[in-house]
Scaffold this motif. Structure first.
Motif, PDB file in Angstrom:
ATOM      1  N   ARG A 116       0.816  -1.219   0.000  1.00 12.46           N
ATOM      2  CA  ARG A 116       0.000   0.000   0.000  1.00 12.46           C
ATOM      3  C   ARG A 116       0.853   1.274   0.000  1.00 12.46           C
ATOM      4  NH1 ARG A 116      -5.513  -0.418   0.592  1.00 12.46           N
ATOM      5  NH2 ARG A 116      -6.332  -2.320   1.503  1.00 12.46           N
ATOM      6  N   LYS A 147      -7.820   0.173   7.574  1.00 11.91           N
ATOM      7  CA  LYS A 147      -7.865  -0.876   6.552  1.00 11.91           C
ATOM      8  C   LYS A 147      -6.746  -1.884   6.792  1.00 11.91           C
ATOM      9  CE  LYS A 147      -8.021   2.068   2.766  1.00 11.91           C
ATOM     10  NZ  LYS A 147      -8.495   2.321   1.384  1.00 11.91           N
ATOM     11  N   TYR A 157     -12.538  -3.960   7.774  1.00 17.24           N
ATOM     12  CA  TYR A 157     -12.275  -2.520   7.828  1.00 17.24           C
ATOM     13  C   TYR A 157     -13.113  -1.891   8.940  1.00 17.24           C
ATOM     14  CZ  TYR A 157     -10.025  -2.633   3.216  1.00 17.24           C
ATOM     15  OH  TYR A 157      -9.194  -2.880   2.150  1.00 17.24           O
ATOM     16  N   TYR A 183     -11.353   9.455   6.343  1.00 12.65           N
ATOM     17  CA  TYR A 183     -12.581   8.933   5.736  1.00 12.65           C
ATOM     18  C   TYR A 183     -13.112   9.983   4.763  1.00 12.65           C
ATOM     19  CZ  TYR A 183     -16.864   6.366   5.091  1.00 12.65           C
ATOM     20  OH  TYR A 183     -17.868   5.643   4.541  1.00 12.65           O
ATOM     21  N   PRO A 188     -18.221   6.115  -4.116  1.00 14.54           N
ATOM     22  CA  PRO A 188     -17.113   5.268  -4.585  1.00 14.54           C
ATOM     23  C   PRO A 188     -17.311   4.937  -6.063  1.00 14.54           C
ATOM     24  CG  PRO A 188     -18.444   4.116  -2.911  1.00 14.54           C
ATOM     25  CD  PRO A 188     -19.170   5.391  -3.262  1.00 14.54           C
ATOM     26  N   ARG A 210     -19.449   0.166  -6.006  1.00 16.55           N
ATOM     27  CA  ARG A 210     -19.616  -1.067  -5.246  1.00 16.55           C
ATOM     28  C   ARG A 210     -20.847  -1.003  -4.373  1.00 16.55           C
ATOM     29  NH1 ARG A 210     -14.345  -3.093  -2.256  1.00 16.55           N
ATOM     30  NH2 ARG A 210     -13.213  -3.998  -3.991  1.00 16.55           N
ATOM     31  N   GLU A 212     -21.755  -2.272  -0.770  1.00 15.81           N
ATOM     32  CA  GLU A 212     -21.058  -2.840   0.383  1.00 15.81           C
ATOM     33  C   GLU A 212     -21.991  -2.972   1.575  1.00 15.81           C
ATOM     34  OE1 GLU A 212     -17.842  -0.054   0.595  1.00 15.81           O
ATOM     35  OE2 GLU A 212     -16.799  -0.957  -1.078  1.00 15.81           O
ATOM     36  N   TYR A 235     -17.639  -2.787   5.376  1.00 17.08           N
ATOM     37  CA  TYR A 235     -17.383  -2.428   3.969  1.00 17.08           C
ATOM     38  C   TYR A 235     -17.192  -3.665   3.105  1.00 17.08           C
ATOM     39  CZ  TYR A 235     -16.863   2.005   6.263  1.00 17.08           C
ATOM     40  OH  TYR A 235     -17.126   3.116   7.005  1.00 17.08           O
ATOM     41  N   MET A 292      -8.361   5.540  -3.723  1.00 23.33           N
ATOM     42  CA  MET A 292      -8.163   4.598  -2.624  1.00 23.33           C
ATOM     43  C   MET A 292      -7.138   3.545  -2.997  1.00 23.33           C
ATOM     44  SD  MET A 292     -12.021   3.946  -1.371  1.00 23.33           S
ATOM     45  CE  MET A 292     -12.701   3.703  -2.999  1.00 23.33           C
TER      46      MET A 292
HETATM   47  P1  AMP Z   1     -10.417  -0.649  -0.672  1.00 20.47           P
HETATM   48  O1  AMP Z   1     -10.115  -1.995  -0.094  1.00 20.47           O
HETATM   49  O2  AMP Z   1      -9.363   0.371  -0.391  1.00 20.47           O
HETATM   50  O3  AMP Z   1     -10.786  -0.737  -2.140  1.00 20.47           O
HETATM   51  O4  AMP Z   1     -11.742  -0.120   0.061  1.00 20.47           O
HETATM   52  C1  AMP Z   1     -12.936  -0.869   0.149  1.00 20.47           C
HETATM   53  C2  AMP Z   1     -14.071   0.048   0.528  1.00 20.47           C
HETATM   54  O5  AMP Z   1     -13.794   0.735   1.768  1.00 20.47           O
HETATM   55  C3  AMP Z   1     -14.335   1.171  -0.477  1.00 20.47           C
HETATM   56  O6  AMP Z   1     -15.183   0.775  -1.541  1.00 20.47           O
HETATM   57  C4  AMP Z   1     -14.996   2.249   0.386  1.00 20.47           C
HETATM   58  O7  AMP Z   1     -16.376   2.004   0.607  1.00 20.47           O
HETATM   59  C5  AMP Z   1     -14.283   2.066   1.710  1.00 20.47           C
HETATM   60  N1  AMP Z   1     -13.134   2.982   1.806  1.00 20.47           N
HETATM   61  C6  AMP Z   1     -11.821   2.675   1.611  1.00 20.47           C
HETATM   62  N2  AMP Z   1     -11.030   3.758   1.801  1.00 20.47           N
HETATM   63  C7  AMP Z   1     -11.847   4.769   2.143  1.00 20.47           C
HETATM   64  C8  AMP Z   1     -11.653   6.151   2.487  1.00 20.47           C
HETATM   65  N3  AMP Z   1     -10.431   6.675   2.549  1.00 20.47           N
HETATM   66  N4  AMP Z   1     -12.749   6.899   2.787  1.00 20.47           N
HETATM   67  C9  AMP Z   1     -13.990   6.357   2.758  1.00 20.47           C
HETATM   68  N5  AMP Z   1     -14.240   5.064   2.444  1.00 20.47           N
HETATM   69  C10 AMP Z   1     -13.201   4.281   2.146  1.00 20.47           C
END
Ligand code: AMP
Ligand code: AMP
Length: 372
Positions: A116, A147, A157, A183, A188, A210, A212, A235, A292
């Motif tokens: 990451r 995360k 998460y 956040y 998304p 997505r 979720e 999520y 993200m």
């Molecule tokens: P990711 O694994 O980083 O693709 O994140 C999965 C889900 O977590 C995303 O589709 C968002 O709903 C939520 N998410 C991840 N990062 C953020 C962020 N910085 N702010 C808000 N929601 C987030």
């Protein structure tokens, strides 16, 4: 090359993938482009994959982790692997990289994608905005999302409001690797791209948002009724919904894709990122994209568009899924004698030079121009 032999050339090759994630889309696309198709499945999936006419062959393995054991068998034939999310989810990075079976894509990108921090460096170098990152709980001055590394589909998460909330709900995580991000409140939007090393062009194939659980369901309960009910948003991805972007945001989406491809050539070798990839963003009320994550291969959200998307229709007057676009690229590479340009080159075995009859090449058509 006679027109007949050119048309038949893909049928001498097998496009293979693991039976899960986006395999149906990949194999349907491969069949539509004239390839022989192979699904490698677990016993639970055998009947499902065998039930489709476009799946020519099925090999059953006890579990997906056993896939590398097939390497010898696959390498005896003209097999090209098309990777998807299950390759990353079920095979270790070492196993994944060690396999020498011809592979669509550049494995050098995996090192940058899997970490990451390196992803962050890649995306910020490309000029993309990312949510602010916090390293210590005491620094938290706004709501954050915690995360876990290696989490699958958002599992585990946590939404954390402030440092006290972190201590109460997330301090048990110290043993695990995680990141804390501001956040970002917004929509998304997951943008699916395809970059062709043959034409040097980027295409937006489709996009999704997505769905979720349970975060996308909280709005179904009035806020007043949520009070006093200890609900924690989660999520976990359950499915995907199509979305089209305000057209005034499309230029930025396109530029972001191009920038990511450009920087990939500076950080992971000359060939950089090519084929299918996805930028996972949140778009704020100010119409700003916050990134993200990047996925350096076909993502499951493209399954919405097995029959093509409004965006792919702009480039192709026929149904063009991302899976089919991958097969089209492989087909164009075969016909122009440039398969090496689209296959990983780290220690893989090579096909015999005789792959293209007469060694002749044909012009590679760009988007909108049929392959034959
Ligand atoms: P990711 O694994 O980083 O693709 O994140 C999965 C889900 O977590 C995303 O589709 C968002 O709903 C939520 N998410 C991840 N990062 C953020 C962020 N910085 N702010 C808000 N929601 C987030
Ligand atoms: P599966 O074969 O369904 O276990 O999926 C393999 C990997 O892809 C897992 O990491 C899943 O979280 C991810 N994945 C599967 N389907 C989706 C989807 N519809 N959206 C986002 N990620 C997905």
């Amino acid at each position: 090359m006679s027109p007949k032999s050119a048309v038949q050339l893909p049928s001498l090759f097998t496009i293979a993938t693991l039976g899960s994630h986006s395999a149906l889309q990949i194999l349907k696309g491969a069949k539509d482009e004239g390839f022989h198709t192979l699904a490698v499945v677990t016993p639970l999936n055998e009947r499902l994959y065998s039930s489709f006419a476009f799946v020519d062959e099925v090999i059953v393995i006890p579990q997906y982790g056993d896939f590398p054991k097939l390497e010898k068998e696959l390498n005896k034939r003209k097999v090209i692997l098309v990777p998807h999310g299950s390759f990353v989810a079920y095979l270790s990075m070492e196993e994944h990289k060690k396999m020498t079976t011809p592979y669509f894509g550049n494995k050098a990108v995996l090192d940058w994608e899997a970490d990451r921090l390196r992803q962050r460096e890649w995306l910020t170098r490309a000029g993309l905005k990312m949510p602010r990152q916090f390293t210590k709980a005491s620094e938290i001055d706004r709501p954050v999302i915690v995360k876990l590394y290696g989490a699958q589909g958002g599992k585990g998460y946590l939404f954390v409001k402030n440092p006290e909330d972190f201590t109460a709900r997330a301090s048990h995580l110290v043993e695990q690797r995680y990141i804390m991000q501001e956040y970002v409140l917004g929509v998304p939007v997951y943008i699916h791209y395809f970059y062709s090393p043959l034409t040097g062009k980027l295409e937006i194939m489709s996009m999704d948002r997505r769905y979720e659980s349970n975060v996308d369901s909280l709005g179904r309960i009035p806020l007043a009724d949520q009070e006093g009910w200890d609900i924690s948003p989660s999520y976990v991805v359950i499915g995907n919904q199509p979305i089209s972007l305000r057209e005034s945001l499309l230029a930025e989406a396109f530029n972001m894709g191009e920038a990511v491809v450009r920087v990939s050539r500076e950080i992971c070798g000359e060939r950089g990122l090519f084929g299918a990839f996805c930028l996972e963003s949140i778009v704020t009320p100010e119409s700003e994209f916050f990134l993200m994550e990047i996925s350096a291969r076909i993502v499951a959200g493209t399954n919405l568009f097995i029959d093509g998307s409004p965006y792919s229709y702009l480039n192709y007057d026929e149904p063009m899924s991302t899976g089919r676009r991958i097969a089209r690229e492989l087909r164009n590479a075969l016909l122009s004698n440039s398969l090496d340009l689209v296959l990983d080159q780290s220690g893989r075995k090579t096909f015999e030079r005789s792959a293209a009859p007469n060694g002749e090449s044909v012009a590679v058509p760009g988007p909108g121009v049929p392959a034959n």
